[in-house]
Design a protein around this motif. Structure first.
Motif, PDB file in Angstrom:
ATOM      1  N   TYR A 157       0.791  -1.229   0.000  1.00  0.00           N
ATOM      2  CA  TYR A 157       0.000   0.000   0.000  1.00  0.00           C
ATOM      3  C   TYR A 157       0.825   1.281   0.000  1.00  0.00           C
ATOM      4  O   TYR A 157       0.265   2.378  -0.014  1.00  0.00           O
ATOM      5  CB  TYR A 157      -0.954   0.009   1.209  1.00  0.00           C
ATOM      6  N   GLY A 158       2.157   1.180   0.004  1.00  0.00           N
ATOM      7  CA  GLY A 158       3.000   2.370  -0.105  1.00  0.00           C
ATOM      8  C   GLY A 158       3.278   2.783  -1.533  1.00  0.00           C
ATOM      9  O   GLY A 158       3.919   3.804  -1.767  1.00  0.00           O
ATOM     10  N   VAL A 159       2.797   1.995  -2.511  1.00  0.00           N
ATOM     11  CA  VAL A 159       3.015   2.287  -3.929  1.00  0.00           C
ATOM     12  C   VAL A 159       1.675   2.310  -4.656  1.00  0.00           C
ATOM     13  O   VAL A 159       0.808   1.461  -4.415  1.00  0.00           O
ATOM     14  CB  VAL A 159       3.929   1.222  -4.585  1.00  0.00           C
ATOM     15  N   ARG A 160       1.519   3.281  -5.525  1.00  0.00           N
ATOM     16  CA  ARG A 160       0.302   3.354  -6.348  1.00  0.00           C
ATOM     17  C   ARG A 160       0.671   3.748  -7.770  1.00  0.00           C
ATOM     18  O   ARG A 160       1.427   4.699  -7.995  1.00  0.00           O
ATOM     19  CB  ARG A 160      -0.692   4.367  -5.777  1.00  0.00           C
TER      20      ARG A 160
ATOM     21  N   ALA B 115      -4.841   0.210  -6.499  1.00  0.00           N
ATOM     22  CA  ALA B 115      -3.379   0.113  -6.577  1.00  0.00           C
ATOM     23  C   ALA B 115      -2.872   0.556  -7.946  1.00  0.00           C
ATOM     24  O   ALA B 115      -1.752   1.054  -8.065  1.00  0.00           O
ATOM     25  CB  ALA B 115      -2.923  -1.317  -6.288  1.00  0.00           C
TER      26      ALA B 115
ATOM     27  N   ALA C 101      -0.763  13.948  -1.755  1.00  0.00           N
ATOM     28  CA  ALA C 101       0.506  13.245  -1.534  1.00  0.00           C
ATOM     29  C   ALA C 101       1.671  14.210  -1.392  1.00  0.00           C
ATOM     30  O   ALA C 101       2.598  13.979  -0.611  1.00  0.00           O
ATOM     31  CB  ALA C 101       0.762  12.276  -2.687  1.00  0.00           C
TER      32      ALA C 101
ATOM     33  N   LYS D 128       6.296  13.043  -3.664  1.00  0.00           N
ATOM     34  CA  LYS D 128       5.825  11.660  -3.706  1.00  0.00           C
ATOM     35  C   LYS D 128       5.174  11.315  -5.044  1.00  0.00           C
ATOM     36  O   LYS D 128       4.404  10.382  -5.141  1.00  0.00           O
ATOM     37  CB  LYS D 128       4.815  11.416  -2.568  1.00  0.00           C
TER      38      LYS D 128
ATOM     39  N   TYR E  19       4.153   3.265   6.857  1.00  0.00           N
ATOM     40  CA  TYR E  19       2.885   3.053   6.170  1.00  0.00           C
ATOM     41  C   TYR E  19       2.058   2.035   6.949  1.00  0.00           C
ATOM     42  O   TYR E  19       2.588   1.089   7.519  1.00  0.00           O
ATOM     43  CB  TYR E  19       3.101   2.515   4.756  1.00  0.00           C
TER      44      TYR E  19
ATOM     45  N   ASP F  31      -4.455   7.679   0.377  1.00  0.00           N
ATOM     46  CA  ASP F  31      -3.482   7.840  -0.693  1.00  0.00           C
ATOM     47  C   ASP F  31      -2.674   9.118  -0.552  1.00  0.00           C
ATOM     48  O   ASP F  31      -1.793   9.384  -1.357  1.00  0.00           O
ATOM     49  CB  ASP F  31      -4.188   7.809  -2.060  1.00  0.00           C
TER      50      ASP F  31
ATOM     51  N   ASN G   1       2.051   9.590   2.478  1.00  0.00           N
ATOM     52  CA  ASN G   1       3.353   9.032   2.104  1.00  0.00           C
ATOM     53  C   ASN G   1       3.334   7.999   0.986  1.00  0.00           C
ATOM     54  O   ASN G   1       4.360   7.381   0.709  1.00  0.00           O
ATOM     55  CB  ASN G   1       4.038   8.413   3.334  1.00  0.00           C
ATOM     56  N   THR G   2       2.213   7.778   0.345  1.00  0.00           N
ATOM     57  CA  THR G   2       2.170   6.844  -0.774  1.00  0.00           C
ATOM     58  C   THR G   2       3.016   7.372  -1.925  1.00  0.00           C
ATOM     59  O   THR G   2       2.965   8.550  -2.264  1.00  0.00           O
ATOM     60  CB  THR G   2       0.727   6.633  -1.255  1.00  0.00           C
TER      61      THR G   2
ATOM     62  N   ASN H 297       3.523   7.731  -5.668  1.00  0.00           N
ATOM     63  CA  ASN H 297       2.665   7.714  -6.852  1.00  0.00           C
ATOM     64  C   ASN H 297       3.509   7.712  -8.120  1.00  0.00           C
ATOM     65  O   ASN H 297       4.331   8.607  -8.335  1.00  0.00           O
ATOM     66  CB  ASN H 297       1.757   8.947  -6.858  1.00  0.00           C
TER      67      ASN H 297
END
Length: 389
Positions: free
Chosen positions: A172-175, A203, A225, A229, A258, A264, A267-268, A270
């Motif tokens: 969940y730290g990456v989108r 995601a 974000a 980020k 996270y 979102d 700290n995600t 993107n």
């Protein structure tokens, strides 16, 4: 994308690295209105859609989001669908679709083409022209794909590959954001669709170029974000290249604060994947650049170089050279390099990599089987206007 010079560019810090010889939308206008001809031997069989097929001419929200969208049904897309249905009723002949992207065919196409070109010419602002072009492309593809393509995998129903695709959760730290050109929307050989089919729409989120509703959702997430980020995966040869290690290798796993409950904006990381042809990518990149300037007023493009080889899809959808790859393979490359960094090593990114690789193999098999059954070649000559990655 170039294997040894592929770049990830921060969307918030764009400079004028891409100096076009004409204004952005002048380029877009030419791309919009002058589509290359497709060899009739490669066209799909003509298919018809009727007024009663879609609840008296309406595309429902459920149907729209069934194709992978997360936005509300775009108002302009719905309006064009209604206009097409009204024209069909007055013309007293069903719309016929075929070929790449479910294009209109026959006498109805000639009538509709005159009508939409006349409408296009009345739109003074370049932004309105772009939105109209995009909405019309999407509307025609939606109508032409009803009852023909599977909504999940965008493959003809008789070749649906959904049962063979394995789902996987992405850390969940990456989108990912699939910034897709409308001419790639509902293309059977598009690989960007695999990301949300495997990872889910939260995601890997679809954002269609020129659709105001989609772009508003994406940029709202970027604002939450923060500019540090957000990156754009884009092959910018003119920028200084940095590796994944140089850009994201600082710190340790303890710095990754996270939790599954975060939004979102917490700290995600993107990552924007430009999902379109080489000929369309410059306008898409410039649109991101101009929007980023208005949001963050930043200059400069930190770039990340990825080490990648050719995708398995190259034979069916060739790139300008063998060191270019498809959208899904670009995502695989990024996740693989992140996984090698100590602070990301426990995030399970390798599981997502394996799942996307498997889905890519399934797609290649489905497309190959279909082409062989239809008596078509399973290899295609390289073209310079094919998929960006």
């Amino acid at each position: 994308m170039v294997a040894t010079t592929s770049t990830i560019s921060r969307a918030f810090s764009f400079t004028c690295m891409f100096k076009l010889c004409r204004p952005l939308f002048a380029l877009s206008t030419r791309t919009h209105m002058e589509s290359p001809r497709v060899n009739s031997a490669l066209r799909s069989p003509a298919r018809e859609t009727h007024i009663g097929d879609t609840d008296d001419g309406f595309i429902t929200l459920q149907e729209w989001q069934g194709w992978g969208a997360v936005s509300p049904l775009p108002a302009l897309v719905q309006q064009i669908v209604e206009d097409l249905k009204a024209l069909e009723k007055n013309f007293d002949a069903p719309m016929s679709f075929g070929g790449n992207g479910g294009r209109l065919q026959g006498d109805f196409k000639i009538l509709e083409d005159k009508k939409h070109r006349a409408t296009y010419q009345t739109l003074g602002e370049s932004e309105k022209k772009l939105q109209f072009f995009t909405a019309r492309q999407i509307a025609c593809r939606l109508l032409g794909s009803q009852g023909y393509l599977c909504q999940k995998c965008w493959i003809a129903m008789e070749d649906c590959m959904c049962s063979k695709v394995k789902h996987c959760s992405l850390w969940y730290g990456v989108r990912f954001w699939l910034y897709m050109h409308p001419k790639d929307f509902l293309r059977q050989n598009n690989t960007g669709k695999l990301l949300w089919q495997v990872l889910g729409v939260q995601a890997a989120t679809l954002c269609l170029y020129g659709v105001a509703e989609d772009e508003e959702i994406m940029w709202s997430a970027f604002k939450r974000a923060g500019k540090s980020k957000v990156w754009c995966l884009y092959p910018n040869k003119n920028a200084i290249k940095m590796s994944v290690q140089d850009t994201l290798g600082y710190g340790s796993s303890e710095d990754l604060e996270y939790t599954p409950m975060m939004t979102d904006g917490d700290n995600t990381l993107n990552f924007v994947l430009i999902d379109g042809t080489w000929s369309n990518s410059a306008a898409m990149f410039n649109r991101l650049k101009e929007k980023a300037k208005t949001v963050w007023d930043e200059e400069g493009i930190p770039c990340i170089s990825l080490t990648m080889g050719a995708s398995a899809m190259h034979k069916l959808r060739p790139q300008p050279s063998w060191d270019r790859t498809c959208t899904a393979a670009a995502a695989i490359g990024l996740l693989s390099e992140l996984q090698l960094l100590p602070k990301f090593s426990s995030c399970g990114l390798d599981e997502a990599v394996e799942a996307i690789e498997d889905a890519l193999a399934v797609l290649l098999e489905a497309l190959t089987t279909r082409r062989l059954r239809m008596g078509r070649s399973v290899t295609r000559k390289a073209r310079h206007n094919l998929n960006l990655w």
